[in-house]
Design a protein around this motif. Sequence first.
Motif, PDB file in Angstrom:
ATOM      1  N   GLY A 297       0.647  -0.880  -0.156  1.00 20.51           N
ATOM      2  CA  GLY A 297      -0.071  -0.159  -0.088  1.00 20.51           C
ATOM      3  C   GLY A 297       1.062   1.318  -0.227  1.00 20.51           C
ATOM      4  N   ASN A 458      -4.723   3.394  -2.718  1.00 14.75           N
ATOM      5  CA  ASN A 458      -4.116   2.430  -2.122  1.00 14.75           C
ATOM      6  C   ASN A 458      -3.326   3.355  -0.745  1.00 14.75           C
ATOM      7  OD1 ASN A 458      -4.392   0.624  -3.445  1.00 14.75           O
ATOM      8  ND2 ASN A 458      -3.260   0.680  -4.670  1.00 14.75           N
ATOM      9  N   ALA A 460      -2.355   3.123   2.831  1.00 12.86           N
ATOM     10  CA  ALA A 460      -2.287   2.221   3.227  1.00 12.86           C
ATOM     11  C   ALA A 460      -2.518   2.428   4.730  1.00 12.86           C
ATOM     12  CB  ALA A 460      -1.275   0.598   3.131  1.00 12.86           C
ATOM     13  N   PHE A 465      -7.408   1.220   3.627  1.00 12.83           N
ATOM     14  CA  PHE A 465      -6.889   1.293   2.734  1.00 12.83           C
ATOM     15  C   PHE A 465      -8.047   2.555   2.672  1.00 12.83           C
ATOM     16  CE2 PHE A 465      -6.080  -2.756   1.323  1.00 12.83           C
ATOM     17  CZ  PHE A 465      -4.451  -2.479   0.865  1.00 12.83           C
TER      18      PHE A 465
END
Length: 662
Positions: A297, A458, A460, A465
């Motif tokens: 991510g 994305n 993280a 997410f």
Amino acid sequence: MGGPLVLLFVMCIGIIAAERKITIADKLREDSDLSQFLSLLERNAVANTSLQYRQLTMFAPTNEAFQRYNGEMDDSLVLYHISNLATTLTNLDYAISSEFDGNPPLWVTRRKDHMHDDIYINNAKVYVSRSFQSTNRNGKRQVLHVIDQVLQPLQPHGPGSSSSSVYNPNAYQFLEHSDEFNIGQHRLRSFRQKVNQLQKKEVFNADGRNTFFIPVDEGFKPTTRSDLIDEKVVDGHVIPHHVLFTQATRDTQEYETLAFSDNVKVIISFSTAMNGKEEITYVKSNTVAGDTKHSRGVVLADIVKANIPVKNGVVHLIQRPLMVVDTTVVDFLKEKEDGPLCKFYEVILDLGANNQFFKELTIAKDITLFAPSNEAWNEYSVQNIIRNHQKLMDILNLHLVRDRLPMDAIIHNNMNQIYQAPTAAPRKYLYFNVLIHGHNQTLTVEGGGVNATVTQPNIAATNGFVHIIDRVLGVPYTTVFEKLKTDPMLNITYNLGKRQMFNHQLNEMEHRYTYFVPRDHAWLKFQIRHPSAFKALFKEDFGYFTKQILERHVIRAGRAYTVSDLKLLANETHPFVLPTSRDPLRLRVKESDKNYYVEWNGHWIHVFRPDVECTNGIIHVIDEPFVLESDVRATGAADTLRLAYTVFLLILSFGFARIIQD
């Protein structure tokens, strides 16, 4: 005699003009846009001597560039804008040595665009058309390039402090002696300690061309964050073989870091966003392949001090370490007061600190948040919605999916069919589409009738997410017509509606439309069953039949009907009659396994996307068109009639030809 005298006079003038060739010094005095640079130059004895007696290249910032400059201004600054070689733009290598103390390099970037190449010196763009070359009075070749920023060298603290013991430092020397340099209030002790502890000194000492990202001390909160930095994370802060200044580097262009190996793969890119009138530059590390210690991510950090030139490249000071995933979704939202989602966080808190949406974000283990950017909340229609707390809660829930959905999972799920993900809003789904431009993929998401682009995927978090999107979902901004025109799933219905100008009415704001729109997949299934009828719908002389079929799908009234409205009016046992401009539309509605179905003409049709809101109505995307057998026969009969008419004309023509021959 007049002619020869005139010719002699012209020749003399030419000789005088040739002898008085314009020098770089003349050019600087003549160009009023370079007056501030000239003033700085005239105060420096070394620069003046070079201008009179030596070969040189001079990079002159415009007056506007000086007005924007907020660094230290003493006459030695001019030496960082001079090199002792005369170099045209064509001959510029990847670096050129400056005359500043220690002779630090000036880094050259050639950025290719479609029509031409842009050239940058450090972070300053060269005005290519204004470059000029000449010789000075002593015959030394000199070149002038005009640039749009003042070049800022790495300098020790102000004149009142002791000079740094290091001139022209590389990245490690800068890190080791950072307290001696003028980098504002930023301190780099925490990251320096980790680099030394992990014996990664050679990474920052490396010769060549590199880009280094160094997190400031404020980014090591909580203190446990430091424990997550290992050798691989340090490598993830270095891009080898590229010197990347922010203005000279394209947004979203990806570069491999030193942490790009067989097991872990980390890439870095820049992105910019507007926060009010201020432009903020972010750097993001994307761990596209991770392991047990390094989560996949994106980690996003804003650059707190950019473009610090060093001997082996450029350093950017960043707000927090890259690659380290140790914050929840909520932590990311509130991490910075002026962060990329600060307005979204404000909107959530306006509902009260204990609102249900905030609670779920805080305690949920697996979530994906599609978060509108700061700019998205400035839309006029969105501002009106914020005041209605009940409506706002519904809209916020539309942005939350109770599952982990990284971008590659969405794309994979979308390969064979349109992927739809249930949201925290009851019976509301998000629908995804992937647009491919060469090697680039753009993800769009639709919710509540609004189509948004994922601008930053994305990000993280420990519990899921975050994908940043460019619009607020559920707040319509297009008419029914505009939605049809732009939705990639509704192309065929839109193109059919071009016949007989049927679509034009769908832009009107005086009425409210409820439009049952067959998606492209529905028409393709119809084409398989009735190929000739489908073909006929697009023929110019069958526009009337096409219009009649579409009219059956549209209710124009004083209000629009959601599927819930229709379910109340038309349940499984009692149909409801809706007026259309063709024939009355008799419908029944049922709900099964969280999906809606409408019964028309004796069979049930799946409502693929209910309640797509528009500014003048609602679209219900359905899996089968409202087409009767008689419609098919009518198009077939019309096709036969047209064929017969054509044959008749041929026979008639043939008959006339025979008469003429006879």
